[in-house]
Design a protein around this motif. Structure first.
Motif, mmCIF file in Angstrom:
data_model
loop_
_atom_site.group_PDB
_atom_site.id
_atom_site.type_symbol
_atom_site.label_atom_id
_atom_site.label_comp_id
_atom_site.label_asym_id
_atom_site.label_seq_id
_atom_site.Cartn_x
_atom_site.Cartn_y
_atom_site.Cartn_z
ATOM 1 N N GLU A 140 63.954 20.295 43.903
ATOM 2 C CA GLU A 140 64.659 19.379 43.014
ATOM 3 C C GLU A 140 65.280 18.229 43.809
ATOM 4 O O GLU A 140 65.293 17.081 43.353
ATOM 5 N N VAL A 141 65.791 18.532 45.003
ATOM 6 C CA VAL A 141 66.305 17.462 45.869
ATOM 7 C C VAL A 141 65.193 16.468 46.185
ATOM 8 O O VAL A 141 65.376 15.248 46.105
ATOM 9 N N LEU A 142 64.018 16.990 46.534
ATOM 10 C CA LEU A 142 62.880 16.119 46.845
ATOM 11 C C LEU A 142 62.489 15.279 45.638
ATOM 12 O O LEU A 142 62.205 14.084 45.766
ATOM 13 N N ARG A 143 62.462 15.895 44.465
ATOM 14 C CA ARG A 143 62.120 15.160 43.241
ATOM 15 C C ARG A 143 63.075 13.983 43.045
ATOM 16 O O ARG A 143 62.654 12.864 42.718
ATOM 17 N N ARG A 144 64.355 14.204 43.254
ATOM 18 C CA ARG A 144 65.345 13.136 43.066
ATOM 19 C C ARG A 144 65.259 12.079 44.163
ATOM 20 O O ARG A 144 65.452 10.890 43.895
ATOM 21 N N ILE A 145 64.951 12.510 45.380
ATOM 22 C CA ILE A 145 64.765 11.540 46.460
ATOM 23 C C ILE A 145 63.628 10.585 46.111
ATOM 24 O O ILE A 145 63.748 9.367 46.264
ATOM 25 N N ARG A 146 62.532 11.127 45.620
ATOM 26 C CA ARG A 146 61.357 10.300 45.359
ATOM 27 C C ARG A 146 61.544 9.359 44.164
ATOM 28 O O ARG A 146 60.768 8.410 44.006
ATOM 29 N N ARG A 147 62.539 9.581 43.349
ATOM 30 C CA ARG A 147 62.847 8.621 42.287
ATOM 31 C C ARG A 147 63.387 7.323 42.858
ATOM 32 O O ARG A 147 63.270 6.272 42.229
ATOM 33 N N GLU A 148 63.992 7.397 44.043
ATOM 34 C CA GLU A 148 64.696 6.245 44.602
ATOM 35 C C GLU A 148 64.133 5.751 45.925
ATOM 36 O O GLU A 148 64.366 4.607 46.308
ATOM 37 N N SER A 149 63.424 6.598 46.654
ATOM 38 C CA SER A 149 63.125 6.262 48.043
ATOM 39 C C SER A 149 61.801 6.863 48.489
ATOM 40 O O SER A 149 61.378 7.930 48.013
ATOM 41 N N ASN A 150 61.155 6.183 49.454
ATOM 42 C CA ASN A 150 59.969 6.707 50.122
ATOM 43 C C ASN A 150 60.293 7.185 51.529
ATOM 44 O O ASN A 150 59.411 7.268 52.387
ATOM 45 N N ILE A 151 61.571 7.502 51.808
ATOM 46 C CA ILE A 151 61.953 8.001 53.118
ATOM 47 C C ILE A 151 61.098 9.219 53.464
ATOM 48 O O ILE A 151 60.829 10.066 52.609
ATOM 49 N N PRO A 152 60.615 9.340 54.703
ATOM 50 C CA PRO A 152 59.810 10.505 55.061
ATOM 51 C C PRO A 152 60.606 11.803 54.888
ATOM 52 O O PRO A 152 61.786 11.877 55.224
ATOM 53 N N VAL A 153 59.930 12.823 54.359
ATOM 54 C CA VAL A 153 60.556 14.130 54.149
ATOM 55 C C VAL A 153 59.656 15.204 54.752
ATOM 56 O O VAL A 153 58.477 15.308 54.409
ATOM 57 N N LEU A 154 60.231 15.988 55.667
ATOM 58 C CA LEU A 154 59.553 17.139 56.247
ATOM 59 C C LEU A 154 60.179 18.394 55.652
ATOM 60 O O LEU A 154 61.374 18.633 55.798
ATOM 61 N N MET A 155 59.384 19.193 54.952
ATOM 62 C CA MET A 155 59.889 20.407 54.324
ATOM 63 C C MET A 155 59.895 21.567 55.315
ATOM 64 O O MET A 155 58.987 21.694 56.141
ATOM 65 N N LEU A 156 60.912 22.409 55.186
ATOM 66 C CA LEU A 156 60.931 23.698 55.865
ATOM 67 C C LEU A 156 60.671 24.765 54.813
ATOM 68 O O LEU A 156 61.401 24.862 53.828
ATOM 69 N N THR A 157 59.617 25.535 55.008
ATOM 70 C CA THR A 157 59.220 26.523 53.996
ATOM 71 C C THR A 157 59.124 27.906 54.628
ATOM 72 O O THR A 157 58.958 28.036 55.845
#
Length: 228
Positions: A64-81
Protein backbone atom coordinates in the motif's frame (compact mmCIF):
# COMPACT_ATOMS: atom_id res chain seq x y z
CA UNK A 1 30.34 14.49 -4.56
CA UNK A 2 27.12 14.37 -2.48
CA UNK A 3 26.39 11.03 -0.84
CA UNK A 4 23.38 9.14 -2.24
CA UNK A 5 20.36 9.43 0.04
CA UNK A 6 18.46 6.27 1.01
CA UNK A 7 15.18 5.97 2.90
CA UNK A 8 15.09 2.59 4.66
CA UNK A 9 11.59 1.46 5.69
CA UNK A 10 11.28 -1.69 7.83
CA UNK A 11 9.62 -2.50 11.16
CA UNK A 12 12.57 -4.69 12.22
CA UNK A 13 14.40 -2.17 14.41
CA UNK A 14 17.55 -4.26 14.85
CA UNK A 15 17.85 -4.97 11.13
CA UNK A 16 17.34 -1.30 10.27
CA UNK A 17 20.09 -0.32 12.73
CA UNK A 18 22.47 -2.86 11.18
CA UNK A 19 21.75 -1.80 7.61
CA UNK A 20 21.82 1.89 8.54
CA UNK A 21 25.32 1.58 10.06
CA UNK A 22 26.66 -0.36 7.10
CA UNK A 23 25.18 1.88 4.43
CA UNK A 24 26.58 4.98 6.11
CA UNK A 25 30.01 3.34 6.35
CA UNK A 26 30.05 2.71 2.59
CA UNK A 27 28.99 6.21 1.60
CA UNK A 28 25.22 6.60 1.81
CA UNK A 29 23.11 9.09 3.71
CA UNK A 30 20.34 7.13 5.41
CA UNK A 31 16.95 8.05 6.85
CA UNK A 32 14.73 5.42 8.43
CA UNK A 33 11.08 4.70 9.21
CA UNK A 34 9.53 1.73 11.00
CA UNK A 35 5.94 1.74 9.75
CA UNK A 36 4.13 2.55 6.54
CA UNK A 37 2.29 5.65 7.70
CA UNK A 38 5.42 7.41 8.91
CA UNK A 39 7.26 6.31 5.79
CA UNK A 40 5.04 8.36 3.48
CA UNK A 41 5.94 11.59 5.27
CA UNK A 42 9.59 10.61 5.55
CA UNK A 43 9.98 10.29 1.77
CA UNK A 44 9.56 14.05 1.39
CA UNK A 45 11.46 15.00 4.53
CA UNK A 46 14.45 12.79 3.74
CA UNK A 47 14.76 13.99 0.13
CA UNK A 48 15.68 10.42 -0.68
CA UNK A 49 16.99 9.27 -4.05
CA UNK A 50 15.84 5.69 -3.46
CA UNK A 51 13.47 3.88 -1.10
CA UNK A 52 14.21 0.47 0.38
CA UNK A 53 10.80 -0.84 1.39
CA UNK A 54 9.85 -3.91 3.43
CA UNK A 55 6.58 -5.56 2.42
CA UNK A 56 5.39 -6.83 5.80
CA UNK A 57 4.86 -3.85 8.12
CA UNK A 58 2.25 -2.80 10.69
CA UNK A 59 -0.35 -0.07 10.23
CA UNK A 60 0.21 0.20 6.48
CA UNK A 61 1.88 -2.61 4.57
CA UNK A 62 4.60 -2.10 2.02
CA UNK A 63 2.41 -2.75 -1.00
CA UNK A 64 0.00 0.00 0.00
CA UNK A 65 2.93 2.34 0.69
CA UNK A 66 4.28 1.56 -2.78
CA UNK A 67 0.86 2.15 -4.35
CA UNK A 68 0.68 5.61 -2.75
CA UNK A 69 4.26 6.45 -3.69
CA UNK A 70 3.54 5.70 -7.33
CA UNK A 71 0.57 8.09 -7.34
CA UNK A 72 3.00 10.95 -6.78
CA UNK A 73 6.52 9.90 -7.69
CA UNK A 74 8.75 7.71 -9.86
CA UNK A 75 11.44 7.53 -7.16
CA UNK A 76 13.24 4.16 -7.39
CA UNK A 77 11.89 1.58 -4.94
CA UNK A 78 13.72 -1.61 -3.94
CA UNK A 79 11.43 -4.06 -2.14
CA UNK A 80 12.53 -6.34 0.67
CA UNK A 81 10.49 -9.54 0.52
CA UNK A 82 10.36 -12.82 2.39
CA UNK A 83 12.48 -15.45 0.69
CA UNK A 84 10.35 -17.55 -1.64
CA UNK A 85 7.30 -15.25 -1.43
CA UNK A 86 6.77 -14.83 -5.17
CA UNK A 87 3.24 -13.45 -4.83
CA UNK A 88 4.41 -10.35 -2.96
CA UNK A 89 7.29 -9.87 -5.40
CA UNK A 90 5.04 -9.96 -8.44
CA UNK A 91 2.49 -7.70 -6.75
CA UNK A 92 5.20 -5.17 -5.92
CA UNK A 93 6.63 -5.20 -9.43
CA UNK A 94 3.13 -4.78 -10.86
CA UNK A 95 2.70 -1.70 -8.66
CA UNK A 96 5.90 -0.16 -10.01
CA UNK A 97 8.75 -1.37 -7.80
CA UNK A 98 12.09 -1.27 -9.58
CA UNK A 99 13.53 -4.44 -8.12
CA UNK A 100 13.40 -6.73 -5.11
CA UNK A 101 15.77 -8.43 -2.70
CA UNK A 102 14.84 -11.45 -0.60
CA UNK A 103 15.36 -11.36 3.17
CA UNK A 104 17.53 -12.21 4.92
CA UNK A 105 20.08 -10.35 2.82
CA UNK A 106 23.60 -9.22 3.53
CA UNK A 107 24.28 -5.48 3.94
CA UNK A 108 26.84 -5.70 1.14
CA UNK A 109 24.32 -7.23 -1.25
CA UNK A 110 21.80 -4.52 -0.41
CA UNK A 111 24.38 -1.77 -1.01
CA UNK A 112 25.34 -3.30 -4.36
CA UNK A 113 21.71 -3.52 -5.46
CA UNK A 114 21.07 0.11 -4.43
CA UNK A 115 24.09 1.29 -6.43
CA UNK A 116 22.94 -0.69 -9.46
CA UNK A 117 19.49 0.90 -9.38
CA UNK A 118 20.91 4.39 -8.91
CA UNK A 119 23.29 3.87 -11.85
CA UNK A 120 20.34 3.04 -14.06
CA UNK A 121 18.17 5.90 -12.90
CA UNK A 122 20.79 8.62 -12.64
CA UNK A 123 20.12 11.04 -15.52
CA UNK A 124 23.71 12.19 -15.73
CA UNK A 125 24.92 8.62 -16.20
CA UNK A 126 22.89 7.94 -19.31
CA UNK A 127 23.99 8.50 -22.91
CA UNK A 128 23.17 11.89 -24.32
CA UNK A 129 20.83 12.25 -27.24
CA UNK A 130 17.41 11.72 -28.76
CA UNK A 131 16.06 8.65 -30.48
CA UNK A 132 13.04 9.08 -32.77
CA UNK A 133 11.68 5.98 -34.49
CA UNK A 134 8.15 6.14 -35.90
CA UNK A 135 5.72 6.93 -33.06
CA UNK A 136 8.45 6.45 -30.41
CA UNK A 137 10.68 9.21 -29.09
CA UNK A 138 13.31 8.65 -26.39
CA UNK A 139 15.13 11.49 -24.64
CA UNK A 140 18.17 9.70 -23.26
CA UNK A 141 19.49 12.70 -21.35
CA UNK A 142 16.31 13.29 -19.37
CA UNK A 143 15.29 9.60 -19.49
CA UNK A 144 11.87 10.33 -20.91
CA UNK A 145 9.93 8.46 -23.59
CA UNK A 146 6.78 9.22 -25.57
CA UNK A 147 4.55 7.25 -27.94
CA UNK A 148 2.52 9.13 -30.55
CA UNK A 149 3.38 12.35 -28.73
CA UNK A 150 2.08 11.12 -25.36
CA UNK A 151 4.58 10.79 -22.54
CA UNK A 152 5.02 7.26 -21.19
CA UNK A 153 5.02 7.24 -17.39
CA UNK A 154 7.85 4.74 -17.06
CA UNK A 155 9.79 3.84 -13.95
CA UNK A 156 13.58 3.98 -14.15
CA UNK A 157 13.84 0.25 -14.74
CA UNK A 158 11.15 0.28 -17.41
CA UNK A 159 12.94 3.07 -19.25
CA UNK A 160 16.21 1.12 -19.16
CA UNK A 161 14.53 -2.01 -20.55
CA UNK A 162 12.85 -0.05 -23.34
CA UNK A 163 16.13 1.70 -24.15
CA UNK A 164 17.95 -1.64 -24.52
CA UNK A 165 15.22 -3.12 -26.72
CA UNK A 166 15.05 -0.04 -28.95
CA UNK A 167 18.85 0.01 -29.22
CA UNK A 168 18.62 -3.45 -30.81
CA UNK A 169 15.42 -2.80 -32.72
CA UNK A 170 14.36 -5.64 -34.99
CA UNK A 171 16.69 -8.12 -33.29
CA UNK A 172 15.80 -10.45 -30.44
CA UNK A 173 17.36 -9.71 -27.06
CA UNK A 174 17.70 -12.68 -24.73
CA UNK A 175 16.15 -12.40 -21.28
CA UNK A 176 19.59 -12.88 -19.74
CA UNK A 177 21.17 -10.08 -21.82
CA UNK A 178 18.23 -7.80 -21.12
CA UNK A 179 18.55 -8.42 -17.39
CA UNK A 180 22.30 -7.80 -17.41
CA UNK A 181 22.01 -4.58 -19.41
CA UNK A 182 18.83 -3.11 -17.91
CA UNK A 183 18.66 -4.57 -14.39
CA UNK A 184 22.45 -4.74 -13.99
CA UNK A 185 22.30 -8.30 -12.65
CA UNK A 186 22.01 -11.84 -14.01
CA UNK A 187 18.54 -13.30 -14.17
CA UNK A 188 18.05 -16.00 -11.56
CA UNK A 189 16.12 -19.20 -12.37
CA UNK A 190 12.36 -18.73 -12.11
CA UNK A 191 12.82 -14.96 -11.70
CA UNK A 192 9.82 -13.29 -13.37
CA UNK A 193 10.74 -9.69 -12.55
CA UNK A 194 11.91 -8.90 -16.09
CA UNK A 195 8.71 -10.28 -17.60
CA UNK A 196 6.58 -8.21 -15.23
CA UNK A 197 8.46 -5.04 -16.22
CA UNK A 198 8.05 -5.83 -19.94
CA UNK A 199 4.33 -6.41 -19.41
CA UNK A 200 4.04 -3.02 -17.73
CA UNK A 201 5.82 -1.31 -20.64
CA UNK A 202 3.49 -3.00 -23.11
CA UNK A 203 0.45 -1.74 -21.23
CA UNK A 204 1.78 1.82 -21.15
CA UNK A 205 2.69 1.88 -24.86
CA UNK A 206 -0.48 0.18 -26.08
CA UNK A 207 -0.77 -1.46 -29.48
CA UNK A 208 -0.66 -0.70 -33.18
CA UNK A 209 -3.94 -0.25 -35.04
CA UNK A 210 -4.01 -3.96 -35.80
CA UNK A 211 -3.72 -4.86 -32.12
CA UNK A 212 -0.07 -5.94 -32.16
CA UNK A 213 2.36 -4.82 -29.46
CA UNK A 214 5.68 -3.28 -30.55
CA UNK A 215 7.35 -5.57 -28.00
CA UNK A 216 7.03 -9.15 -29.12
CA UNK A 217 8.04 -12.33 -27.31
CA UNK A 218 10.55 -14.53 -29.09
CA UNK A 219 9.98 -18.04 -27.83
CA UNK A 220 13.00 -19.58 -26.17
CA UNK A 221 15.00 -16.35 -26.51
CA UNK A 222 13.50 -13.19 -25.04
CA UNK A 223 11.99 -10.02 -26.49
CA UNK A 224 12.20 -7.92 -29.63
CA UNK A 225 11.09 -4.35 -30.39
CA UNK A 226 9.49 -3.80 -33.79
CA UNK A 227 7.79 -0.88 -35.53
CA UNK A 228 6.20 -2.74 -38.44
Amino acid sequence: MPMPSVLLIDDDVELVALLNDYLQQVGFTVATAHDGERALGAIVDARAEIVVLDIMMPRLNGLEVLRRIRRESNIPVLMLTARGDEIDRIAGLDLGADDYLAKPCSPGELAARIRAILRRTNTAAGPQGMVAEGPLTIDQQRRLASWNGQRLLLTGIEFSILEVLVGRMGRPVSRQDLSLQALDRPLAPYDRSLDVHVSAIRQKIGTFDDGRSPIISVRGVGYQFVLE
